[in-house]
Design a protein around this motif. Structure first.
Motif, PDB file in Angstrom:
ATOM      1  N   LYS A  13       0.838  -1.192   0.000  1.00  0.00           N
ATOM      2  CA  LYS A  13       0.000   0.000   0.000  1.00  0.00           C
ATOM      3  C   LYS A  13       0.876   1.246   0.000  1.00  0.00           C
ATOM      4  CE  LYS A  13      -1.648   1.630   3.801  1.00  0.00           C
ATOM      5  NZ  LYS A  13      -1.285   3.076   3.670  1.00  0.00           N
ATOM      6  N   GLY A 142      -0.059  -0.315  -4.423  1.00  0.00           N
ATOM      7  CA  GLY A 142      -1.228  -1.102  -4.802  1.00  0.00           C
ATOM      8  C   GLY A 142      -0.862  -2.324  -5.616  1.00  0.00           C
ATOM      9  N   ILE A 143      -1.756  -2.703  -6.541  1.00  0.00           N
ATOM     10  CA  ILE A 143      -1.610  -3.982  -7.238  1.00  0.00           C
ATOM     11  C   ILE A 143      -1.603  -3.852  -8.750  1.00  0.00           C
ATOM     12  CG2 ILE A 143      -2.746  -5.217  -5.350  1.00  0.00           C
ATOM     13  CD1 ILE A 143      -5.263  -5.277  -7.148  1.00  0.00           C
ATOM     14  N   THR A 161       4.459  -4.087   4.886  1.00  0.00           N
ATOM     15  CA  THR A 161       3.281  -3.749   5.677  1.00  0.00           C
ATOM     16  C   THR A 161       3.714  -2.887   6.861  1.00  0.00           C
ATOM     17  OG1 THR A 161       3.413  -5.671   7.151  1.00  0.00           O
ATOM     18  CG2 THR A 161       2.218  -5.970   5.080  1.00  0.00           C
ATOM     19  N   ARG A 166      -5.306  -1.435   6.171  1.00  0.00           N
ATOM     20  CA  ARG A 166      -5.227  -1.284   4.718  1.00  0.00           C
ATOM     21  C   ARG A 166      -3.993  -1.955   4.132  1.00  0.00           C
ATOM     22  NH1 ARG A 166      -6.162   4.985   3.725  1.00  0.00           N
ATOM     23  NH2 ARG A 166      -5.027   5.059   5.699  1.00  0.00           N
ATOM     24  N   SER A 167      -2.880  -1.902   4.849  1.00  0.00           N
ATOM     25  CA  SER A 167      -1.694  -2.584   4.330  1.00  0.00           C
ATOM     26  C   SER A 167      -1.881  -4.095   4.382  1.00  0.00           C
ATOM     27  CB  SER A 167      -0.435  -2.169   5.111  1.00  0.00           C
ATOM     28  OG  SER A 167      -0.404  -2.729   6.412  1.00  0.00           O
ATOM     29  N   ASP A 169      -4.834  -5.577   4.065  1.00  0.00           N
ATOM     30  CA  ASP A 169      -5.755  -5.871   2.965  1.00  0.00           C
ATOM     31  C   ASP A 169      -5.008  -5.968   1.640  1.00  0.00           C
ATOM     32  OD1 ASP A 169      -7.866  -5.864   4.726  1.00  0.00           O
ATOM     33  OD2 ASP A 169      -8.534  -3.835   4.232  1.00  0.00           O
ATOM     34  N   THR A 170      -4.058  -5.054   1.431  1.00  0.00           N
ATOM     35  CA  THR A 170      -3.262  -5.089   0.201  1.00  0.00           C
ATOM     36  C   THR A 170      -2.446  -6.363   0.129  1.00  0.00           C
ATOM     37  OG1 THR A 170      -3.124  -2.672   0.174  1.00  0.00           O
ATOM     38  CG2 THR A 170      -1.527  -3.866  -1.159  1.00  0.00           C
TER      39      THR A 170
END
Length: 250
Positions: A13, A142-143, A161, A166-167, A169-170
């Motif tokens: 992220k 992101g991805i 991370t 959010r990190s 989740d990524t």
């Protein structure tokens, strides 16, 4: 390392410290004698070049825009020659130094999708990677580049991370979309050296502690390669390099 060339993509992220981790790990590898090393600043925003002390860097995006400008006024024969010269033009964006080289993606001067630049970046990686002992890619946040297969030759993905939801989740999204590529986690700004619960098949490469000296360097725009040898974050990066199978540095 394994017999396969180590091509590592550092992902995560935005804001988790990917670029700092890449700069620290690249210094650790150079100290350990992993040369020549290819560094790829694949984030359109950039940052890796200045983090290692490079300032004026010709980018892949600039090469692409030069090609477009030439093609707009070229006849068919000239366009054919431009296609033949693509490899040469890409090589112009390779910054070569003693022990390492740097590719920077850069950003478009016009608004629009980065897909064409990502495609050219993928071709550039395929073109130049083979002579190098190892490749480190500071991927965009992101991805998207994984989704666009910019990292298709990657042998290992390091997801940075910072303990935030959010990190995490990524990390989970990346781990679910990379197929057979091995995924490891670098826990950044982690004094305890512990990572959150990891997805199945994902391992912990190591942790980089919160470090005031590194933060001061970052705020001042000083290259992280100028950190003193015993800096805690740099020592942690050496440990991560060893955990990835590279030789021990100083």
């Amino acid at each position: 390392m394994d017999a396969e060339k180590p091509i590592l993509a550092i992902c995560g992220k935005g804001g988790v410290g990917k670029t700092a981790c890449c700069a620290l790990l690249s210094r650790a590898l150079l100290e350990a004698g992993v040369r020549p090393l290819l560094l790829i600043d694949a984030d359109p925003v950039g940052g890796l070049a200045s983090a290692i002390g490079e300032r004026a860097v010709r980018t892949i995006a600039a090469v692409r825009e030069r090609l477009i400008a030439s093609a707009r006024t070229a006849d068919e024969a000239e366009k054919a020659r431009l296609a033949i010269d693509l490899d040469y033009l890409v090589m112009e964006a390779l910054l070569e130094r003693d022990g390492y080289s740097l590719f920077a993606m850069g950003h478009n001067s016009e608004k629009g999708c980065y897909c064409p630049v990502n495609t050219l970046l993928r071709q550039a990686i395929d073109l130049v990677a083979d002579p190098f002992s190892a490749v480190l890619i500071d991927a965009e946040a992101g991805i998207e580049q994984i989704n666009r297969q910019v990292t298709r030759r990657v042998s290992r993905i390091l997801v940075v991370t910072d303990g935030s939801t959010r990190s995490t989740d990524t990390l989970n999204v990346i781990a679910g979309m990379v197929g057979k590529v091995r995924v490891s986690v670098v826990a950044n700004r982690s004094a305890a050296g512990a990572a959150e619960r990891l997805p199945e098949g994902v391992d912990l490469a190591g942790a980089i502690p919160e470090d005031d000296e590194l933060s001061r360097f970052d705020r001042a725009g000083r290259p992280l390669w100028e950190l003193p040898p015993q800096n805690p974050a740099l020592r942690a990066a050496r440990g991560i390099a060893r955990s990835l199978g590279f030789p021990a540095g100083s």
